[in-house]
Design a protein around this motif. Structure first.
Motif, PDB file in Angstrom:
ATOM      1  N   LEU A 139      66.598  48.599  36.573  1.00 54.27           N
ATOM      2  CA  LEU A 139      66.646  47.405  37.276  1.00 54.27           C
ATOM      3  C   LEU A 139      65.364  47.021  37.942  1.00 54.27           C
ATOM      4  N   ARG A 140      64.390  47.932  38.171  1.00 53.93           N
ATOM      5  CA  ARG A 140      63.190  47.614  38.518  1.00 53.93           C
ATOM      6  C   ARG A 140      62.394  46.823  38.116  1.00 53.93           C
ATOM      7  N   GLY A 141      61.774  45.658  38.399  1.00 56.21           N
ATOM      8  CA  GLY A 141      61.326  44.535  37.697  1.00 56.21           C
ATOM      9  C   GLY A 141      61.958  43.508  37.272  1.00 56.21           C
ATOM     10  N   ALA A 142      63.451  43.520  37.437  1.00 58.22           N
ATOM     11  CA  ALA A 142      63.980  42.433  37.019  1.00 58.22           C
ATOM     12  C   ALA A 142      64.734  41.936  38.485  1.00 58.22           C
ATOM     13  N   VAL A 143      65.047  42.819  39.303  1.00 58.83           N
ATOM     14  CA  VAL A 143      65.630  42.511  40.756  1.00 58.83           C
ATOM     15  C   VAL A 143      65.152  43.431  41.809  1.00 58.83           C
ATOM     16  N   ARG A 144      64.864  42.787  42.740  1.00 58.14           N
ATOM     17  CA  ARG A 144      64.485  43.703  44.141  1.00 58.14           C
ATOM     18  C   ARG A 144      65.564  43.461  45.283  1.00 58.14           C
ATOM     19  N   VAL A 145      65.682  44.617  46.179  1.00 55.40           N
ATOM     20  CA  VAL A 145      66.401  44.341  47.368  1.00 55.40           C
ATOM     21  C   VAL A 145      65.826  43.195  48.300  1.00 55.40           C
TER      22      VAL A 145
ATOM     23  N   PRO B 206      83.674  25.738  46.423  1.00 53.98           N
ATOM     24  CA  PRO B 206      83.241  26.468  45.088  1.00 53.98           C
ATOM     25  C   PRO B 206      82.332  27.570  45.534  1.00 53.98           C
ATOM     26  N   ILE B 207      82.424  28.688  44.705  1.00 57.34           N
ATOM     27  CA  ILE B 207      81.622  29.876  44.855  1.00 57.34           C
ATOM     28  C   ILE B 207      81.039  30.042  43.500  1.00 57.34           C
ATOM     29  N   GLY B 208      79.733  30.474  43.627  1.00 56.81           N
ATOM     30  CA  GLY B 208      78.817  30.785  42.463  1.00 56.81           C
ATOM     31  C   GLY B 208      77.844  31.613  42.650  1.00 56.81           C
ATOM     32  N   PHE B 209      77.724  32.798  41.867  1.00 54.40           N
ATOM     33  CA  PHE B 209      76.684  33.978  42.304  1.00 54.40           C
ATOM     34  C   PHE B 209      76.363  34.525  40.727  1.00 54.40           C
ATOM     35  N   LYS B 210      75.391  35.159  40.754  1.00 54.08           N
ATOM     36  CA  LYS B 210      75.032  36.074  39.553  1.00 54.08           C
ATOM     37  C   LYS B 210      74.828  37.400  39.777  1.00 54.08           C
ATOM     38  N   CYS B 211      75.462  38.164  38.944  1.00 57.18           N
ATOM     39  CA  CYS B 211      75.638  39.648  39.290  1.00 57.18           C
ATOM     40  C   CYS B 211      74.682  40.345  38.398  1.00 57.18           C
ATOM     41  N   THR B 212      73.688  41.131  38.749  1.00 57.55           N
ATOM     42  CA  THR B 212      72.718  41.835  37.858  1.00 57.55           C
ATOM     43  C   THR B 212      73.013  43.353  37.869  1.00 57.55           C
ATOM     44  N   GLN B 213      73.303  44.229  36.605  1.00 54.52           N
ATOM     45  CA  GLN B 213      73.655  45.499  36.477  1.00 54.52           C
ATOM     46  C   GLN B 213      72.766  46.018  35.453  1.00 54.52           C
ATOM     47  N   GLU B 214      72.765  47.386  35.339  1.00 56.18           N
ATOM     48  CA  GLU B 214      72.106  48.017  34.280  1.00 56.18           C
ATOM     49  C   GLU B 214      73.254  48.267  33.008  1.00 56.18           C
ATOM     50  N   LEU B 215      73.003  47.686  32.046  1.00 57.31           N
ATOM     51  CA  LEU B 215      73.733  47.997  30.752  1.00 57.31           C
ATOM     52  C   LEU B 215      72.982  48.309  29.466  1.00 57.31           C
ATOM     53  N   HIS B 216      73.305  49.669  28.952  1.00 61.31           N
ATOM     54  CA  HIS B 216      72.589  50.117  27.627  1.00 61.31           C
ATOM     55  C   HIS B 216      70.976  50.231  28.001  1.00 61.31           C
ATOM     56  N   GLY B 217      70.650  50.613  29.215  1.00 62.51           N
ATOM     57  CA  GLY B 217      69.151  50.840  29.557  1.00 62.51           C
ATOM     58  C   GLY B 217      68.414  49.629  29.826  1.00 62.51           C
ATOM     59  N   ARG B 218      69.061  48.510  30.020  1.00 63.05           N
ATOM     60  CA  ARG B 218      68.379  47.037  30.334  1.00 63.05           C
ATOM     61  C   ARG B 218      69.088  46.417  31.387  1.00 63.05           C
ATOM     62  N   ALA B 219      68.607  45.374  32.234  1.00 65.21           N
ATOM     63  CA  ALA B 219      69.302  44.764  33.241  1.00 65.21           C
ATOM     64  C   ALA B 219      69.938  43.581  32.503  1.00 65.21           C
ATOM     65  N   LYS B 220      71.319  43.486  32.899  1.00 66.80           N
ATOM     66  CA  LYS B 220      72.075  42.340  32.273  1.00 66.80           C
ATOM     67  C   LYS B 220      72.679  41.597  33.540  1.00 66.80           C
ATOM     68  N   THR B 221      72.390  40.033  33.417  1.00 65.33           N
ATOM     69  CA  THR B 221      72.671  39.297  34.363  1.00 65.33           C
ATOM     70  C   THR B 221      74.247  38.352  33.971  1.00 65.33           C
ATOM     71  N   THR B 222      75.025  38.478  35.042  1.00 63.98           N
ATOM     72  CA  THR B 222      76.268  37.833  34.597  1.00 63.98           C
ATOM     73  C   THR B 222      76.633  36.880  35.618  1.00 63.98           C
ATOM     74  N   ALA B 223      77.072  35.590  35.166  1.00 59.08           N
ATOM     75  CA  ALA B 223      77.523  34.526  35.988  1.00 59.08           C
ATOM     76  C   ALA B 223      78.986  34.744  36.504  1.00 59.08           C
ATOM     77  N   VAL B 224      78.934  34.277  37.663  1.00 54.58           N
ATOM     78  CA  VAL B 224      80.495  34.372  38.361  1.00 54.58           C
ATOM     79  C   VAL B 224      80.625  33.078  38.843  1.00 54.58           C
ATOM     80  N   ARG B 225      81.776  32.367  38.811  1.00 53.86           N
ATOM     81  CA  ARG B 225      82.294  31.014  39.061  1.00 53.86           C
ATOM     82  C   ARG B 225      83.682  31.219  39.722  1.00 53.86           C
ATOM     83  N   ALA B 226      83.973  30.672  40.800  1.00 48.19           N
ATOM     84  CA  ALA B 226      85.291  30.663  41.612  1.00 48.19           C
ATOM     85  C   ALA B 226      85.287  29.583  42.436  1.00 48.19           C
ATOM     86  N   THR B 227      86.845  29.390  42.719  1.00 47.35           N
ATOM     87  CA  THR B 227      86.870  28.387  43.961  1.00 47.35           C
ATOM     88  C   THR B 227      87.957  29.053  44.720  1.00 47.35           C
TER      89      THR B 227
END
Length: 204
Positions: A33-39, A136-157
């Protein structure tokens, strides 16, 4: 494949607590995740979110969950990275890991509107949880998947409002870095309706 394809449509109730921790106590993140996101730093501190979630009938899966996540940034954009998460559904565990890189493990739960526990991890008393208004609630989740950063959208109310949550965390368990601390904010998101992940392709 024993789990639904993405996106998952989910319904239920969530109780979230937000903690401020010294940077030295922030859980280690995958090097991919280094380079993709930071704390996201607030001086010498960071924000950690924990949540008890009851995914109820009416969605693609029904199960219970406990998680901890770190507030991150990608440039000026906010992100969330889940560092610890347990569910009581093998389908949710496998789908979370394989679709989005969410490091789900299994745990035994007891979960009601006023009491929550996950064996050998944490327990909590939940009081004065007052859902007030649907937002409404919306955010994006970034995780490590298969050695790369993957960002996934989440939408809710959800019907959101304040809550009081008294945590009791096993000091020798995986959330021991929170032992003896108190969240500065807790919220309930009741009757949430969530869409997690990318849209299905036509014909799939």
């Amino acid at each position: 494949m024993g789990y639904p394809p993405e996106p998952w449509t989910l319904r239920g109730r969530m109780v979230v607590s937000v903690w401020m921790l010294p940077l030295a106590l922030v859980p280690a993140l995958p090097p991919e995740l280094r380079g993709a996101v930071r704390v996201l730093r607030l001086g010498s501190r960071a924000l950690i979110g924990t949540a008890w979630v009851d995914y109820r009938p009416g969605g693609d899966l029904s199960y219970r969950e406990l998680l901890a996540a770190v507030l991150m940034r990608a440039g000026l954009r906010s992100r969330v990275t889940i560092t610890h998460i347990w569910v009581d559904s093998p389908e949710s565990r496998d789908g979370g890991r394989e679709l989005w890189g969410i490091p789900k493990d299994l745990a035994a739960f007891e979960l009601s509107d006023s009491r929550a526990s996950a064996q050998s991890i944490a327990q909590a008393d939940i009081t004065r949880a007052r859902p007030l208004v649907r937002v409404p609630i919306g955010f994006k989740c970034t995780q490590e998947l298969h050695g790369r950063a993957k960002t996934t959208a989440v939408r809710a109310t959800a019907r959101c409002g304040p809550a009081s949550v008294r945590w009791d965390i096993d000091g020798d368990g995986p959330l021991g870095f929170l032992r003896g601390r108190r969240p500065f904010l807790s919220l309930v998101a009741d009757d949430f309706r969530m869409r997690f992940g990318a849209g299905r392709q036509a014909g799939s």
